[in-house]
Motif scaffolding. Structure first.
Motif, PDB file in Angstrom:
ATOM      1  N   SER A  74       0.913  -1.354  -0.003  1.00 52.65           N
ATOM      2  CA  SER A  74       0.057   0.056   0.106  1.00 52.65           C
ATOM      3  C   SER A  74       1.001   1.326  -0.034  1.00 52.65           C
TER       4      SER A  74
ATOM      5  N   LEU B 195      -8.534  -3.568   3.372  1.00 53.18           N
ATOM      6  CA  LEU B 195      -8.517  -2.446   2.331  1.00 53.18           C
ATOM      7  C   LEU B 195     -10.103  -1.683   2.850  1.00 53.18           C
TER       8      LEU B 195
ATOM      9  N   ARG C 191      -9.147   4.751  -0.782  1.00 51.84           N
ATOM     10  CA  ARG C 191      -8.131   4.548  -1.369  1.00 51.84           C
ATOM     11  C   ARG C 191      -7.577   3.191  -2.023  1.00 51.84           C
ATOM     12  N   HIS C 192      -8.623   2.574  -1.874  1.00 50.46           N
ATOM     13  CA  HIS C 192      -8.493   1.065  -2.549  1.00 50.46           C
ATOM     14  C   HIS C 192      -9.624   0.539  -3.299  1.00 50.46           C
TER      15      HIS C 192
ATOM     16  N   LEU D  25      -5.351   2.957  -5.446  1.00 46.98           N
ATOM     17  CA  LEU D  25      -4.747   1.714  -5.791  1.00 46.98           C
ATOM     18  C   LEU D  25      -5.688   0.490  -6.122  1.00 46.98           C
TER      19      LEU D  25
ATOM     20  N   TRP E 167      -6.739  -3.044  -6.715  1.00 41.88           N
ATOM     21  CA  TRP E 167      -6.373  -4.783  -6.101  1.00 41.88           C
ATOM     22  C   TRP E 167      -7.158  -5.513  -6.842  1.00 41.88           C
TER      23      TRP E 167
ATOM     24  N   ARG F  29      -2.129  -3.808  -7.937  1.00 40.85           N
ATOM     25  CA  ARG F  29      -1.759  -4.522  -6.766  1.00 40.85           C
ATOM     26  C   ARG F  29      -2.539  -5.991  -6.859  1.00 40.85           C
TER      27      ARG F  29
END
Length: 583
Positions: free
Chosen positions: A328, A362, A368-369, A441, A443, A475
């Motif tokens: 992260s 997360l 953010r994710h 990000l 994932w 990610r």
């Protein structure tokens, strides 16, 4: 002006302080006169001890000098000379104290003072004198309390060498010779073992070191665990850079944490000093060390997915949390994890739970994710197309994909066509994530295929993993897939991915449960539930949870995780009820 009456009152009020001041004004080669030696003389003359001493000082014209010596000596309060609840300190000391290994040789002692920070003496890790070329040049590792040998990720967090004279077994004459020479090194471990073991807290303000205060030295004489040294400090008036103490130490003790009776760090043991030993007071290096301690933040380790006893409890997945935390971090080489089973025939225990762990972590930072889960329960004729569709469903806007001439299916090999499409897709995904915000990000969680992958799926999967690793905002967590090789580096822990080099994944093996991992679960749950378990309570619950389960050297098969968790949950609930009844 100091009067004789003032001196008598001061001696009567504090004999320890009076003794230290008497030593301070005496010099020369003759043994110093002590209060104990004066006591029979005073009795023979029918005088009190304080009157006898004051009389001698007055006759020798030393009342003023003795008064100054008294004023300059702070003596230990009763609390500084008494040990209360030593078992509480011993729990921390046994877990936090460690040994420093230079190359393959134990060269000194150290102590965990944060999740991943170890404090020791500079000369313990030095191969050359201060000021020489590259004095810190040999590989450094740390032997922890549980015998784990952990590599040191970084030694330059804070380094303050000893003086050149000290390195040559000599001693400078005054405080001015010790400017910026504190003989201190702060090491960062490759993993936050302090969260697993324990660490000694650095106080916000450096504690004082009054004369005759007790200190414990958390050392390993000759590199062996021989219990802690206990002694008293004897500060020298006007000399603050080093403080004498009389704890029994030996080679291998250098760098050990020195702790007062309040179990606060007060300095580090440095070495011998004539007939005494010496420590470097924390006050000399408190500021720069605290700066590093405040930034030594460990990943959040979950004990329960819901932070309650009703949620799924978590045993032994610290490496998973470390890997997610490192991935992260902006610009990290670690781009996720590969969760692999130690025994692929043992089922999917641990793999599916990894999805729940990732989702839970997360969700604690939803701004953010973005997480996309991809399974292979149904054959995916077009894996890359499925990735594109799922990204659109997650709110990402991707430009339509147009394969250039010569890169379409049929124009080249399947591997080349998939590789080119995966590269374009990964670039488009990265751009779409950036459009959502500079710190976002994306994932991907790839679930283990129960029936394996088709050849087309395998080619597309390997191509996408390789392409995604090259994009800074993508990610992934790959659960299973043990028979398939993937591009990129593989890291044994999150710390191994720090620094320059190719991007890759942390490999997290599942399949075994260690006793210590169960104890950590109980400890974390106890803290979260505000239970007063202590060491005894932790052992009782752990023993009950592991009772009669097959094991090998304290290692249990993950198939027993459901049984272990059930007992831990039950015993913690009982403990919670009992504590509430008593309150």
């Amino acid at each position: 002006m100091v009067s004789r009456t003032d001196i008598e009152d001061a001696i009567r009020d504090d004999l320890v302080r009076a003794e230290q001041a008497l030593k301070a004004i005496q010099g020369g080669a003759q043994p110093p006169v002590t209060l104990e030696a004066l006591r029979p003389v005073a009795e023979e003359r029918g005088m009190s001890l304080e009157s006898m001493l004051a009389d001698r000082l007055e006759k020798q014209g030393l009342l003023e000098a003795y008064g100054e010596a008294l004023a300059g000596r702070e003596t230990a309060a009763p609390m500084d000379r008494r040990v209360v609840d030593f078992s509480a300190f011993e729990r921390v000391g046994k877990a936090a104290a460690c040994r420093i290994v230079l190359g393959d040789n134990i060269t000194g002692s150290g102590c965990l003072i944060g999740p991943s920070l170890v404090l020791t003496a500079w000369h313990v890790i030095a191969s050359g004198a201060p000021g020489s070329v590259d004095p810190i040049r040999e590989p450094i590792s740390v032997l922890l309390a549980d015998q784990t040998r952990r590599s040191v990720l970084k030694v330059s967090h804070y380094l303050s060498p000893c003086t050149i004279a000290e390195f040559a077994n000599q001693f400078p004459a005054n405080d001015a010779d010790f400017v910026d020479c504190h003989d201190v090194a702060l090491l960062r471990l490759s993993r936050p073992d302090g969260m697993r073991l324990n660490f000694l807290r650095v106080p916000d303000v450096a504690p004082r070191l009054p004369s005759q205060a007790n200190v414990f030295v958390l050392d390993f004489p000759k590199g062996r665990p021989m219990g802690w040294g206990v002694g008293r400090v004897d500060p020298i008036v006007g000399f603050e850079a080093r403080v004498p103490h009389d704890s029994a130490t030996d080679g291998g003790s250098s760098g050990a944490a020195c702790v007062n009776t309040r179990y606060e760090l007060v300095g580090i043991h440095q070495g011998r000093w004539a007939l005494a030993r010496r420590l470097v007071p924390l006050a000399r290096f408190h500021g720069p060390v605290m700066e590093q301690v405040r930034t030594d933040v460990a990943p959040r380790f979950l004990w329960s997915l819901t932070d309650t006893l009703d949620g799924q409890l978590v045993i032994g997945r610290d490496l998973f949390f470390e890997g997610v935390a490192e991935a992260s971090r902006p610009g990290a080489r670690v781009r996720g994890l590969r969760v692999s089973r130690l025994d692929v025939k043992a089922g999917t225990a641990g793999l599916a739970f990894s999805a729940a762990l990732l989702e839970n972590v997360l969700e604690r930072d939803p701004g953010r994710h973005v997480l996309i889960r991809l399974g292979f329960d149904q054959p995916l004729q077009d894996l890359l197309g499925q990735v594109r569709r799922r990204a659109a469903e997650a709110g990402l806007t991707l430009e339509p994909d147009v394969a250039p001439e010569g890169a379409r299916a049929g124009d080249t090999t399947p591997e080349a066509a998939a590789g080119d499409e995966a590269r374009r897709l990964a670039q488009a995904l990265d751009a779409a994530v950036l459009a959502k915000g500079p710190d976002r990000l994306l994932w991907f969680f790839f679930e283990n295929p129960a029936a394996g992958l088709t050849e087309g799926e395998r080619i597309a999967f390997e191509a996408f993993v390789g392409a995604a690793l090259k994009q800074p905002r993508l990610r992934m967590v790959i659960a299973g897939f043990e028979t398939i090789s993937t591009p990129g580096a593989e890291f044994a822990d999150a710390g191994a991915g720090v620094g320059e080099g190719p991007a890759g994944l942390v490999v997290d093996y599942v399949g075994h449960i260690k006793r210590r991992e169960v104890e950590i679960l109980v400890e974390r749950a106890g803290r979260a539930l505000q239970l007063d378990l202590g060491d005894v309570g932790v052992r009782q619950i752990t023993n009950r949870a592991l009772k009669n389960l097959p094991q090998q050297n304290g290692v249990f098969d993950i198939v027993h995780s459901v049984e272990i968790v059930a007992v831990v949950r039950e015993r913690l609930a009982e403990w919670l009820d009992d504590q509430e009844d008593r309150s």
